[in-house]
Design an enzyme around this catalytic site. Structure first.
Site, PDB file in Angstrom:
ATOM      1  N   ASP A 343       0.895  -1.106   0.000  1.00 25.77           N
ATOM      2  CA  ASP A 343       0.000   0.000   0.000  1.00 25.77           C
ATOM      3  C   ASP A 343       0.906   1.120   0.000  1.00 25.77           C
ATOM      4  O   ASP A 343       1.338   1.518   0.911  1.00 25.77           O
ATOM      5  CB  ASP A 343      -0.943  -0.197   1.000  1.00 25.77           C
ATOM      6  CG  ASP A 343      -2.018  -1.161   0.623  1.00 25.77           C
ATOM      7  OD1 ASP A 343      -2.268  -1.561  -0.132  1.00 25.77           O
ATOM      8  OD2 ASP A 343      -2.625  -1.432   1.052  1.00 25.77           O
ATOM      9  N   THR A 344       1.469   1.862  -0.670  1.00 21.42           N
ATOM     10  CA  THR A 344       2.355   2.666  -1.505  1.00 21.42           C
ATOM     11  C   THR A 344       1.691   3.985  -1.874  1.00 21.42           C
ATOM     12  O   THR A 344       0.482   4.068  -1.961  1.00 21.42           O
ATOM     13  CB  THR A 344       2.670   1.879  -2.778  1.00 21.42           C
ATOM     14  OG1 THR A 344       3.235   0.634  -2.399  1.00 21.42           O
ATOM     15  CG2 THR A 344       3.595   2.622  -3.689  1.00 21.42           C
ATOM     16  N   ILE A 345       2.552   4.949  -2.133  1.00 16.41           N
ATOM     17  CA  ILE A 345       2.043   6.200  -2.713  1.00 16.41           C
ATOM     18  C   ILE A 345       2.843   6.500  -3.967  1.00 16.41           C
ATOM     19  O   ILE A 345       4.018   6.142  -4.084  1.00 16.41           O
ATOM     20  CB  ILE A 345       2.116   7.409  -1.742  1.00 16.41           C
ATOM     21  CG1 ILE A 345       3.557   7.754  -1.323  1.00 16.41           C
ATOM     22  CG2 ILE A 345       1.252   7.178  -0.528  1.00 16.41           C
ATOM     23  CD1 ILE A 345       4.304   8.690  -2.247  1.00 16.41           C
ATOM     24  N   SER A 362       6.886   3.714  -0.357  1.00 17.99           N
ATOM     25  CA  SER A 362       5.978   2.787   0.306  1.00 17.99           C
ATOM     26  C   SER A 362       6.562   2.246   1.587  1.00 17.99           C
ATOM     27  O   SER A 362       7.777   2.207   1.781  1.00 17.99           O
ATOM     28  CB  SER A 362       5.668   1.615  -0.632  1.00 17.99           C
ATOM     29  OG  SER A 362       4.911   0.619   0.018  1.00 17.99           O
ATOM     30  N   MET A 425       0.143   3.394  -6.911  1.00 23.01           N
ATOM     31  CA  MET A 425       0.346   2.397  -5.874  1.00 23.01           C
ATOM     32  C   MET A 425      -0.377   1.136  -6.322  1.00 23.01           C
ATOM     33  O   MET A 425      -1.090   1.135  -7.316  1.00 23.01           O
ATOM     34  CB  MET A 425      -0.157   2.888  -4.516  1.00 23.01           C
ATOM     35  CG  MET A 425      -1.633   3.252  -4.458  1.00 23.01           C
ATOM     36  SD  MET A 425      -2.767   1.865  -4.283  1.00 23.01           S
ATOM     37  CE  MET A 425      -2.840   1.663  -2.537  1.00 23.01           C
TER      38      MET A 425
END
Length: 531
Positions: A343-345, A362, A425
């Site tokens: 779950d990353t940006i 992330s 993401m």
């Protein structure tokens, strides 16, 4: 296809980010004299504060930077390595048959802060303390809790792996902050102030480093001060392919940007049609994904440990051989990697001077390990969860090794200049979303906002214990989903606008007049802001 938002148009600078406060912080930094690099890092730092379920200062970072002055594209790999004591024998001797997913053992050296320093030192116009000021302000003074953050914290608090150190920071009263309340993160502000004043050494050699190692020892981890002091990101040459007149760039291993390029080259030689969406086009793209991921599992890891050159997986003859395995009428049920014997940006920024940045960061699996360094508010990633404990696996755990990474920023050039800046993401879904976005933009002629809003699919497992299937947003026409099901694709409906489909952001640069055109994903609190 209907479009819910307009494209954001700007001439002097534009930032597209999964949170509106982050986008505005980047724009303000540019308006105050910074460039796209300064803006991207300022926006990233704000996300570390307002979107803790996507990224944190204890995570990793990758960037593609186009520098107008040198007319060069530069890749920055700011991912960290496993501790020197992280041997396969140690894990086996301590009873592990698979790599732990949460807690201290899958934590790798955080690379974010070093990456910020490297980018600012080489390409920025402003100092670290000025770039971090917006993030420090939100951490100190607080920010409004929206429904997405409230729901994320509420969900995390219910997980058995959520550590008390995380609960104390994000649920100080024992429950998720209510929607519309104000959340303050004074310990994280303290860290950011130290980093702003003293640079990257505050994190890797100073008080923060000592606190991280002490916490690791308390939790049974393997970190030493030497592991942190030895960390150094690196400048790397991006990988690229040509695709219908564009040159598309992705990061090389240890990321799986290679997988996105493989998929695009595979479908370039197939007939996707002229209209989106069709079951035939989606089928071909899903089959390309299967082939690319079979190679990913077999070959991609830390480049120092790879047994084949990444470029060999993009060779035209090799791609043609793999493409021949695709049946346009039915899905492949099992796929072997190709033979190579013999779950990353995510956020992006561009300025009126021609500079452009594609940045992704992330913790992995949302908040990563579930741990926060006490007194400093730093969430620790769990990227080491991607390591294997199979000694024959390419990505087997080893000392000071970088794991295979899902983080992939991208750019597409035309006429030797950047035209598309894109990323998302979404873990294993990232290269699949790159494939969909680039075909939407290049094959089907969509604008950037339209391409981001288009319904998405992801092939794989929603969670490791779930069966493999084709996850689809329900905005696809029922007739199309029925056709895919009849072909043999196991359809899993996930809702109309689902976070499992990633939060994508993008900028398209008009090469005729320099106009910046931004798109932002309505699946998140996203905004594309400019001036």
């Amino acid at each position: 296809m209907s479009q819910g938002r307009s494209v954001t148009l700007a001439r002097s600078g534009l930032v597209s980010s999964p949170h509106y406060l982050s986008a505005m912080a980047g724009v303000r930094i540019m308006d105050a004299g910074g460039n796209a690099i300064d803006a991207a890092i300022a926006a990233n730092a704000v996300l570390n504060v307002v979107q803790p379920h996507g990224c944190g200062t204890g995570g990793d970072l990758f960037m593609l930077i186009y520098d107008a002055k040198s007319d060069g594209l530069y890749g920055l790999n700011a991912s960290g390595r496993s501790p020197a004591a992280a041997t396969l024998d140690w894990f086996k001797a301590n009873g592990h048959t698979t790599m732990p997913q949460r807690g201290i053992l899958p934590v790798t050296v955080p690379g974010v802060v070093d990456g910020w320093q490297m980018a600012i030192d080489r390409f920025g116009k402003l100092s670290m303390d000025k770039v971090l000021k917006p993030a420090i302000r939100y951490a100190e003074k607080g920010f409004g809790v929206g429904p997405n953050l409230h729901a994320a914290i509420e969900n995390i608090l219910q997980q058995s792996w959520c550590h008390d150190s995380w609960r104390e920071v994000y649920a100080p009263n024992g429950e998720a902050p209510a929607e519309g309340s104000i959340l303050k993160l004074p310990e994280l502000a303290r860290s950011l102030i130290q980093i702003g004043d003293k640079g990257r050494d505050a994190f890797y050699r100073g008080k923060i480093a000592r606190a991280l190692v002490e916490f690791s020892e308390k939790e049974g981890g393997l970190f030493t001060l030497e592991d942190l002091a030895a960390h150094q990101g690196e400048w790397v040459d991006p990988l690229s392919i040509t695709y219908h007149g564009y040159t598309i760039y992705e990061m090389p291993p240890n990321t799986h940007g290679l997988s996105a390029l493989q998929m695009l080259k595979l479908v370039e030689g197939l007939n996707l049609g002229e209209k989106f969406p069709t079951s035939e086009a989606i089928h071909l793209m899903v089959e390309a994904k299967k082939l690319a991921f079979a190679d990913r599992a077999a070959y991609i890891t830390d480049p120092a440990f790879m047994k084949v050159a990444p470029e060999r997986l993009l060779d035209e003859d090799y791609i043609a051989t793999r493409r021949a395995l695709i049946d346009p009428r039915k899905p492949m049920l099992s796929i072997a990697p190709g033979s190579l014997e013999g779950d990353t940006i995510y956020l992006c920024a561009a300025d009126g001077k021609g500079n452009a940045v594609s940045l992704i960061q992330s913790n992995y699996m949302g908040v990563g390990s579930g741990l926060v360094v006490p007194g400093w508010g730093i969430e620790l990633q769990n990227r080491g969860a991607y390591f294997s404990l199979d000694p024959e696996h390419a990505n087997c755990i080893a000392p000071c090794k970088r794991t295979m990474h899902t983080l992939i920023p991208s750019m597409a050039f035309r006429n030797s200049k950047p035209e598309i800046i894109f990323g998302t993401m979404g873990g294993d879904g990232q290269p699949q979303i790159h494939l969909q976005a680039y075909t939407d933009l290049i094959n089907f002629g969509m604008n950037i906002q339209e391409a981001i809003e288009a319904p998405r699919w992801i092939h794989g497992r929603g969670m490791p214990d779930q069966p493999e299937g084709l996850q689809v947003e329900t905005r696809f026409p029922p007739r199309l989903l029925g056709a895919l099901s009849r072909m043999g694709h196991p359809i899993q409906r996930v809702g109309a606008w689902n976070s499992a489909m990633g939060y994508a952001q993008g900028i398209v640069i008009n090469q005729e007049n320099g106009l910046l055109m931004g798109g932002a994903d309505p699946r998140a609190d996203s905004a594309a802001a400019g001036f």
